[in-house]
Design a protein around this motif. Structure first.
Motif, PDB file in Angstrom:
ATOM      1  N   PHE A 168      -1.369  37.518  -9.827  1.00 51.89           N
ATOM      2  CA  PHE A 168      -1.256  36.354 -10.406  1.00 51.89           C
ATOM      3  C   PHE A 168      -0.764  36.549 -11.889  1.00 51.89           C
ATOM      4  O   PHE A 168      -0.467  36.935 -12.241  1.00 51.89           O
ATOM      5  CB  PHE A 168      -3.139  36.190 -10.908  1.00 51.89           C
ATOM      6  N   THR A 169       0.003  34.943 -11.457  1.00 49.71           N
ATOM      7  CA  THR A 169       1.076  34.746 -12.869  1.00 49.71           C
ATOM      8  C   THR A 169      -0.243  32.974 -13.340  1.00 49.71           C
ATOM      9  O   THR A 169      -0.509  32.303 -12.654  1.00 49.71           O
ATOM     10  CB  THR A 169       1.767  33.955 -12.668  1.00 49.71           C
ATOM     11  N   PHE A 170       0.322  33.346 -14.508  1.00 54.16           N
ATOM     12  CA  PHE A 170      -0.638  32.121 -15.582  1.00 54.16           C
ATOM     13  C   PHE A 170       0.130  32.822 -16.971  1.00 54.16           C
ATOM     14  O   PHE A 170       0.739  33.409 -17.568  1.00 54.16           O
ATOM     15  CB  PHE A 170      -2.128  32.753 -15.597  1.00 54.16           C
ATOM     16  N   THR A 171       0.202  31.089 -17.729  1.00 49.64           N
ATOM     17  CA  THR A 171       0.106  31.889 -19.142  1.00 49.64           C
ATOM     18  C   THR A 171      -0.710  31.647 -19.963  1.00 49.64           C
ATOM     19  O   THR A 171      -2.133  30.439 -19.390  1.00 49.64           O
ATOM     20  CB  THR A 171       1.205  29.776 -19.933  1.00 49.64           C
ATOM     21  N   SER A 172      -0.869  31.734 -20.683  1.00 46.10           N
ATOM     22  CA  SER A 172      -2.474  32.145 -21.552  1.00 46.10           C
ATOM     23  C   SER A 172      -1.793  32.465 -23.349  1.00 46.10           C
ATOM     24  O   SER A 172      -0.986  33.102 -23.958  1.00 46.10           O
ATOM     25  CB  SER A 172      -2.852  32.900 -21.276  1.00 46.10           C
ATOM     26  N   ALA A 173      -2.200  31.956 -24.509  1.00 46.64           N
ATOM     27  CA  ALA A 173      -2.210  32.146 -25.956  1.00 46.64           C
ATOM     28  C   ALA A 173      -4.417  32.879 -25.972  1.00 46.64           C
ATOM     29  O   ALA A 173      -5.109  32.313 -25.800  1.00 46.64           O
ATOM     30  CB  ALA A 173      -2.111  31.034 -26.793  1.00 46.64           C
TER      31      ALA A 173
ATOM     32  N   ALA B  35      -8.612  28.596  -8.468  1.00 46.86           N
ATOM     33  CA  ALA B  35      -7.989  27.405  -9.315  1.00 46.86           C
ATOM     34  C   ALA B  35      -7.354  26.587  -7.684  1.00 46.86           C
ATOM     35  O   ALA B  35      -6.903  25.268  -8.288  1.00 46.86           O
ATOM     36  CB  ALA B  35      -6.858  27.696 -10.277  1.00 46.86           C
ATOM     37  N   ALA B  36      -6.375  27.639  -7.160  1.00 45.50           N
ATOM     38  CA  ALA B  36      -6.374  26.968  -6.128  1.00 45.50           C
ATOM     39  C   ALA B  36      -6.846  25.781  -4.805  1.00 45.50           C
ATOM     40  O   ALA B  36      -6.174  25.307  -3.740  1.00 45.50           O
ATOM     41  CB  ALA B  36      -4.805  27.651  -5.219  1.00 45.50           C
TER      42      ALA B  36
ATOM     43  N   SER C 131      -0.096  25.076  -1.949  1.00 42.45           N
ATOM     44  CA  SER C 131       0.884  26.304  -1.332  1.00 42.45           C
ATOM     45  C   SER C 131       0.192  27.141  -0.686  1.00 42.45           C
ATOM     46  O   SER C 131      -0.818  27.900  -1.684  1.00 42.45           O
ATOM     47  CB  SER C 131       2.368  25.969  -1.534  1.00 42.45           C
ATOM     48  N   LEU C 132       0.063  27.522   0.481  1.00 41.63           N
ATOM     49  CA  LEU C 132      -0.190  28.259   0.918  1.00 41.63           C
ATOM     50  C   LEU C 132      -0.098  28.827   1.935  1.00 41.63           C
ATOM     51  O   LEU C 132       0.791  28.211   3.456  1.00 41.63           O
ATOM     52  CB  LEU C 132      -1.480  28.245   1.555  1.00 41.63           C
TER      53      LEU C 132
ATOM     54  N   GLN D  13      -0.596  23.614 -10.644  1.00 44.16           N
ATOM     55  CA  GLN D  13      -0.041  23.545 -11.606  1.00 44.16           C
ATOM     56  C   GLN D  13       0.597  24.536 -11.531  1.00 44.16           C
ATOM     57  O   GLN D  13       1.120  25.001 -13.223  1.00 44.16           O
ATOM     58  CB  GLN D  13      -1.312  24.164 -12.865  1.00 44.16           C
ATOM     59  N   GLY D  14       0.889  24.841 -10.825  1.00 40.90           N
ATOM     60  CA  GLY D  14       2.608  26.337 -10.442  1.00 40.90           C
ATOM     61  C   GLY D  14       2.229  27.451 -10.752  1.00 40.90           C
ATOM     62  O   GLY D  14       2.691  28.342 -10.752  1.00 40.90           O
TER      63      GLY D  14
END
Length: 313
Positions: free
Chosen positions: A200-205, A247-248, A254-255, A298-299
């Motif tokens: 899994f990729t994600f941006t987090s703070a 989320a997707a 895409s899949l 969201q990519g």
């Protein structure tokens, strides 16, 4: 295990149970519990331990409110090897309901709202990696597991467990993360879905303390119709329904789905059509592994690989 819940037209007939289940390894045993979770009734039926596979009818009272079932696959001296459960649900008098337990393809299931979460500066995950092909949320005994967390392209932390069994302390600053997690198992638990890996990729703070903030998590479910031992006919085609959760699933990007006949040595991309993919099965005794790669709107990217998703006979 296969089971049928029968609700008599007379709502005041008591519940009776004598369960059924399936397994991908010979000599497996199991038990099934059926119980009311609301409505003032506290009726519970727990089957004796039976050899698997087994089919049974279970009679319940429709006026008892919500019903739930739990399944255990057991080893020597009734050691728990695998466990699965349903969500509470009502039944209608006079109706019949069928369910199949403990068959592939096993893999993560976050339909109950699970996934990856951040609470303050701690990362948690609940992916339920051994949920069965019937949609029952499942856990089980694993031989080994590992989870690696990357931050801004560099390895940040590792743990010798699947993400469900660990947590990570994070810096408060925003960062680009990738989490890669794997769990492995084999006999006497199962001969299918022997290695399950997800990323899994994600941006987090940092997030508020005391609140579990969901992170963008997507998983893919593969749900072909398989025999009681989690096999499909050798040399024939099998349609594999593909469902995206999380989320997707809510905001699709895409899949891509691929198949391997050599446990991930080589992969071939399959066209996704009519809600799934068609797999050409190898000869008897072969193995089919499946891989999915998805992005949300969201990519954020996720992947799932299931080695020995099912076998051929």
């Amino acid at each position: 295990m296969d089971g049928r819940v029968v609700v008599p037209d007379d709502e005041f007939v008591g519940a009776v149970a004598d369960p059924l289940a399936l397994a991908s390894v010979p000599g497996a045993e199991g038990a099934l519990a059926t119980y009311a979770t609301s409505g003032g009734w506290r009726m519970t039926s727990v089957s004796p331990v039976h050899s698997l596979p087994r089919i049974t009818d279970i009679y319940v009272r429709a006026d008892a409110g919500q019903w739930q079932q739990d399944f255990w696959q057991l080893g020597g001296q009734e050691e728990e090897l695998a466990y699965a459960t349903t969500f509470p649900r009502p039944y209608t008098a006079g109706q019949e309901y069928e369910a199949t337990w403990n068959t592939g393809v096993f893999g993560p299931d976050i339909s109950n709202g699970d996934g990856l979460f951040r609470e303050g500066d701690v990362l948690y995950g609940w992916l339920n990696p051994f949920s069965d092909g019937g949609g029952h949320i499942g856990t089980g005994r694993a031989e080994s597991g590992s989870t690696t967390l990357y931050l801004n392209g560099e390895e940040y932390a590792t743990a010798e467990d699947f993400v469900d069994g660990t947590s990570f302390d994070l810096p408060p600053e925003e960062g680009e993360y990738e989490l890669v997690t794997t769990v492995r198992r084999g006999e006497p638990v199962a001969s299918v879905s022997t290695e399950i890996s997800a990323s899994f990729t994600f941006t987090s703070a940092t997030t508020p303390e005391g609140e579990f903030t969901p992170l963008p998590t997507s998983v893919v479910r593969f749900t072909p119709e398989l025999a009681p031992d989690s096999t499909a006919p050798a040399g024939e085609s099998t349609f594999v329904p593909v469902t995206v959760q999380g989320a997707a699933g809510e905001n699709p990007g895409s899949l891509t789905v691929s198949v391997s006949h050599d446990r991930g040595g080589t992969w071939s991309e399959l066209p996704v059509a009519d809600g799934g993919v068609t797999v050409e099965n190898p000869a008897a005794g072969g193995s089919v592994s499946l891989r999915a790669e998805v992005t949300d709107g969201q990519g954020n990217a996720s992947s799932l690989t299931v080695l020995d998703a099912y076998r051929t006979a």
